[in-house]
Design an enzyme around this catalytic site. Structure first.
Site, PDB file in Angstrom:
ATOM      1  N   HIS A  86      36.462  39.577  39.866  1.00 50.75           N
ATOM      2  CA  HIS A  86      36.398  39.466  38.401  1.00 50.75           C
ATOM      3  C   HIS A  86      36.213  38.002  38.026  1.00 50.75           C
ATOM      4  O   HIS A  86      36.387  37.105  38.869  1.00 50.75           O
ATOM      5  CB  HIS A  86      37.615  40.087  37.718  1.00 50.75           C
ATOM      6  CG  HIS A  86      38.936  39.458  38.059  1.00 50.75           C
ATOM      7  ND1 HIS A  86      39.458  39.423  39.330  1.00 50.75           N
ATOM      8  CD2 HIS A  86      39.855  38.830  37.271  1.00 50.75           C
ATOM      9  CE1 HIS A  86      40.630  38.827  39.316  1.00 50.75           C
ATOM     10  NE2 HIS A  86      40.901  38.434  38.083  1.00 50.75           N
ATOM     11  N   HIS A  88      37.776  35.741  36.273  1.00 52.29           N
ATOM     12  CA  HIS A  88      38.813  34.737  36.020  1.00 52.29           C
ATOM     13  C   HIS A  88      38.584  33.525  36.923  1.00 52.29           C
ATOM     14  O   HIS A  88      38.119  33.656  38.053  1.00 52.29           O
ATOM     15  CB  HIS A  88      40.203  35.325  36.234  1.00 52.29           C
ATOM     16  CG  HIS A  88      40.609  36.282  35.146  1.00 52.29           C
ATOM     17  ND1 HIS A  88      41.677  37.136  35.254  1.00 52.29           N
ATOM     18  CD2 HIS A  88      40.074  36.509  33.920  1.00 52.29           C
ATOM     19  CE1 HIS A  88      41.795  37.846  34.141  1.00 52.29           C
ATOM     20  NE2 HIS A  88      40.827  37.484  33.317  1.00 52.29           N
ATOM     21  N   ASP A  90      40.219  31.538  38.806  1.00 53.56           N
ATOM     22  CA  ASP A  90      40.733  31.373  40.172  1.00 53.56           C
ATOM     23  C   ASP A  90      40.019  32.263  41.186  1.00 53.56           C
ATOM     24  O   ASP A  90      40.205  32.094  42.393  1.00 53.56           O
ATOM     25  CB  ASP A  90      42.256  31.598  40.218  1.00 53.56           C
ATOM     26  CG  ASP A  90      42.683  32.916  39.598  1.00 53.56           C
ATOM     27  OD1 ASP A  90      42.043  33.356  38.627  1.00 53.56           O
ATOM     28  OD2 ASP A  90      43.664  33.500  40.074  1.00 53.56           O
ATOM     29  N   HIS A  91      39.225  33.194  40.705  1.00 56.72           N
ATOM     30  CA  HIS A  91      38.481  34.087  41.607  1.00 56.72           C
ATOM     31  C   HIS A  91      36.989  33.774  41.638  1.00 56.72           C
ATOM     32  O   HIS A  91      36.303  34.129  42.588  1.00 56.72           O
ATOM     33  CB  HIS A  91      38.655  35.552  41.175  1.00 56.72           C
ATOM     34  CG  HIS A  91      40.068  36.013  41.242  1.00 56.72           C
ATOM     35  ND1 HIS A  91      40.552  36.789  42.273  1.00 56.72           N
ATOM     36  CD2 HIS A  91      41.119  35.771  40.417  1.00 56.72           C
ATOM     37  CE1 HIS A  91      41.847  37.013  42.070  1.00 56.72           C
ATOM     38  NE2 HIS A  91      42.214  36.406  40.963  1.00 56.72           N
TER      39      HIS A  91
HETATM   40 ZN   LIG Z   1      42.657  37.559  37.216  1.00 56.74          ZN
END
Ligand SMILES: [Zn+2]
Length: 290
Positions: A86, A88, A90-91
Site C-alpha cells: 500500500h 503509506h 514506510d512501505h
Molecule cells: Zn500502512
C-alpha cells in the site's frame, strides 16, 4: 504509516534479518528497512523472495542499509520486481532509491492515484485476484482495504503463507485513519476475507511473524466489537464529539496518541453511521436506538 500504539506496544523484531522456510517453493528472507519511528514502531520488514523471479515485497524508505541488505540477499541475482502492499510512506517511498540501485526492476501495486504520484516510479497496476510470478512460484493479490484503500496482501497457496502488509501486527492493533481513506467496515471485511483463506502464517510489515493467524484475526474482530460497544454505551449518555469520546474510551492516553485515538473513534462512528445506528449534527454524534 502503520499502526496505533494506543492499545499496547509494538512487537519488537529480533535482529535485522531472519530467514523462514514455509515451503520448498518459497523461502522469503526478511530484510529490515531501518526506519524505526513513532508510527512504525521498530520499523518495517520487507520480504525478499529469491528464485527465478527475485521479488521484494514492500519498498521500505530507501535507507542505504536496506538497499545494501537487498543486494546482499540477492547474492548476485537481479531484482525483478517490487510488490508494494500500500502507498503509506514506510512501505512505498523506497521505490525511488530502489529504482536507482536496481535498474530494470518493475514496481507494482494497486493504484491509489492521489498517493502513488508522491513516489515517482513507473508503477504497474495490480488488480484483485491477479496471479504474479514471484520467486519460483506464484503469488495471488488479495485486496484487503481498510487500513488503506489500496491495501493488498499476497497469497502463496502451496505454503498457505500470506504477505500481510499492515493487515495485522502481533501485539497491537492496526490504525484505521478515516482522514487517509481508512475504513473500518472495509477492514473488518478484509479480516474475514483473510480468515477464509485459512493461512498458516502471516508475514507482516511490522512486528514478528504471525504463526497463529486465526487467533490474532479473531482477537482483532473481538477487540473492535468491544470498542464499538464502549462507544455506543458512551453515546447512550448523550450526544458527544469524537474529541469528547476519546478520554472516555482511552483512559490515561498520552498526548502524542490523541490524534490516533480520535481517528479510531471516528472510524467506529462512521461505521455506526453507515449501519444506521448513529447520526451526527455537525461534529456532534448521537446513537439511534432501534
Ligand atoms: Zn500502512
Amino acid at each position: 504509516m502503520a499502526l496505533a500504539s494506543v492499545d499496547c506496544a509494538v512487537g519488537q523484531p529480533d535482529g535485522a534479518s531472519r530467514g523462514v522456510n514455509p515451503s520448498s517453493t518459497l523461502n522469503p528472507i526478511s530484510l529490515h528497512a531501518f526506519n524505526p519511528g513513532p508510527m512504525t514502531g521498530a520499523g518495517n520488514w520487507t520480504w525478499l523472495i529469491p528464485g527465478r523471479v527475485p521479488t521484494l515485497i514492500d519498498a521500505g524508505t530507501g535507507d542505504p542499509r536496506h538497499l545494501d541488505a537487498v543486494s546482499e540477499a540477492l547474492a548476485g541475482a537481479r531484482l525483478a520486481q517490487v510488490l508494494v502492499t500500500h502507498a503509506h510512506v514506510d512501505h512505498a517511498s523506497g521505490v525511488v532509491a530502489l529504482a536507482e540501485r536496481f535498474p530494470g526492476a518493475h514496481f507494482l501495486k494497486m493504484p491509489w492515484s492521489e498517493r502513488d504520484s508522491r513516489w515517482p516510479a513507473a508503477w504497474e497496476p495490480i488488480v484483485d485476484g491477479q496471479i504474479i510470478d514471484a520467486g519460483d512460484g506464484e503469488l495471488r493479490a488479495v485486496h484487503t482495504p481498510g487500513h488503506a484503500p489500496d491495501h493488498l496482501c499476497f497469497w502463496h497457496e502451496e505454503s498457505r503463507t500470506l504477505f500481510s502488509g499492515d493487515l495485522a501486527v502481533k501485539g497491537t492493533t492496526v490504525y484505521i485513519p478515516p482522514n487517509l481513506r481508512g475504513d473500518l467496515v472495509d477492514y473488518l471485511a478484509s479480516l474475514e476475507r483473510v480468515r477464509a483463506l485459512a493461512p498458516a502464517r502471516l508475514l507482516p510489515g511490522h512486528g514478528p511473524i504471525i504463526d497463529d493467524p486465526e487467533t490474532v484475526l479473531l482477537g482483532y474482530l473481538e477487540h473492535r466489537r468491544e470498542r464499538e460497544e464502549q462507544i455506543v454505551n458512551a453515546l447512550r449518555s448523550g450526544e458527544a464529539t469524537p474529541d469528547a469520546l476519546v478520554p472516555l474510551i482511552y483512559r490515561g492516553l498520552k498526548e502524542s496518541l490523541l490524534q490516533v485515538a480520535r481517528e479510531t473513534v471516528l472510524a467506529h462512528l462512521l461505521k455506526l453511521e453507515r449501519e444506521g445506528r448513529a447520526a451526527r449534527r455537525d461534529d456532534w454524534w448521537h446513537i439511534i436506538e432501534p
